[in-house]
Design an enzyme around this catalytic site. Structure first.
Site, PDB file in Angstrom:
ATOM      1  N   GLU A   1      -5.371  26.574   7.864  1.00 11.22           N
ATOM      2  CA  GLU A   1      -6.849  27.063   6.965  1.00 11.22           C
ATOM      3  C   GLU A   1      -7.346  27.948   8.694  1.00 11.22           C
ATOM      4  O   GLU A   1      -8.001  29.409   8.671  1.00 11.22           O
ATOM      5  CB  GLU A   1      -7.645  26.144   6.925  1.00 11.22           C
TER       6      GLU A   1
ATOM      7  N   ASP B   1      -8.842  32.117   8.721  1.00 10.67           N
ATOM      8  CA  ASP B   1      -9.264  32.235   8.911  1.00 10.67           C
ATOM      9  C   ASP B   1      -9.473  33.472   9.551  1.00 10.67           C
ATOM     10  O   ASP B   1     -10.619  34.362   9.713  1.00 10.67           O
ATOM     11  CB  ASP B   1     -10.516  30.773   9.694  1.00 10.67           C
TER      12      ASP B   1
ATOM     13  N   ASP C   1     -11.890  26.939   2.480  1.00 11.11           N
ATOM     14  CA  ASP C   1     -10.538  26.658   3.002  1.00 11.11           C
ATOM     15  C   ASP C   1      -9.325  26.816   2.952  1.00 11.11           C
ATOM     16  O   ASP C   1      -8.641  27.068   3.111  1.00 11.11           O
ATOM     17  CB  ASP C   1     -11.104  24.799   3.600  1.00 11.11           C
TER      18      ASP C   1
ATOM     19  N   GLU D   1      -8.290  29.973   2.497  1.00  8.54           N
ATOM     20  CA  GLU D   1      -7.837  30.723   4.236  1.00  8.54           C
ATOM     21  C   GLU D   1      -6.739  30.468   4.056  1.00  8.54           C
ATOM     22  O   GLU D   1      -6.350  31.190   5.080  1.00  8.54           O
ATOM     23  CB  GLU D   1      -9.612  30.257   4.947  1.00  8.54           C
TER      24      GLU D   1
END
Length: 226
Positions: A45, A49, A118, A121
């Site tokens: 994650e 991101d 989450d 990502e």
């Protein structure tokens, strides 16, 4: 390692054939079900991101060659925020393949905005490690679809615009009142009414107070501007 039929179908939905299937398994594994032999998705994650941020920044830069930094920033924020990631995740039914602990399953984890965002990502991070930045960029742009082209309008801060409209007419700033809450505790829907000093009102419902306030402000702005 071979993907289960469910995860293979998911990989087909997102349009990426994993050379390292273990990365996708890790991306859909929530910390609530991790163990010493089963890694969860938080590190992916973190990576995903950053990959998403670069993909979106680059796409916006190319999409509107004349936009200033001040115009690009709110568009960027609208496209990378958790709510948008969760919307994309819901569109590809990511929740259905998540590996969750019993507590998360009981409390509707497969529909939780933060958890879906989450995981989305994490999936992007997994694709990046599996095949590099070009592959991750292709998947992100395909899944985000026309959001990039439409974001100039969608990113407008309706609450700010409504406040400016009120101030220009000598009215007090708009007020936002929660008039109701629906749905289960783990996935509430907030009903917010936007009110102007001249008696005009508009109501909207969304999964967060912030989103409901923005939607109510936009609805009221549309009403008083028509």
């Amino acid at each position: 390692m071979k993907l289960s039929g469910e995860l293979q179908s998911f990989a087909t939905r997102i349009g990426h054939d994993f050379a390292r299937p273990d990365l996708l398994v890790r991306a859909v594994t929530h910390p609530s079900v991790s163990s010493p032999t089963r890694q969860h998705n938080q590190r992916l994650e973190f990576l995903g991101d950053r990959v998403l941020n670069l993909v979106i920044a680059e796409a916006l830069y190319e999409e509107d060659q004349d936009a200033s930094e001040g115009q690009l920033a709110p568009r960027y924020n609208a496209l990378i925020r958790k709510e948008t990631c969760a919307e994309v995740a819901a569109g590809i039914d990511l929740g259905a393949v998540l590996k969750l602990g019993r507590s998360e399953q009981r409390t509707g984890g497969r529909r939780k905005m933060t958890l879906l965002g989450d995981a989305m990502e994490a999936v992007i991070g997994a694709i990046y490690l599996d095949a590099g930045f070009p592959a991750a960029r292709d998947v992100v742009l395909r899944l985000w679809g026309d959001r990039v082209a439409k974001v100039a309008e969608d990113a407008t801060d309706a609450k700010t615009a409504l406040q400016e409209w009120a101030q220009a007419r000598g009215l007090t700033p708009p007020a936002y009142v929660e008039t109701g809450r629906e749905g289960p505790d783990h996935a509430p829907q907030f009903r917010i009414e936007a009110r102007l000093g001249n008696g005009e009102t508009a109501e909207a419902v969304a999964g967060s107070k912030r989103a409901a306030e923005q939607a109510a402000a936009r609805a009221l702005l549309d009403r008083v501007s028509s």
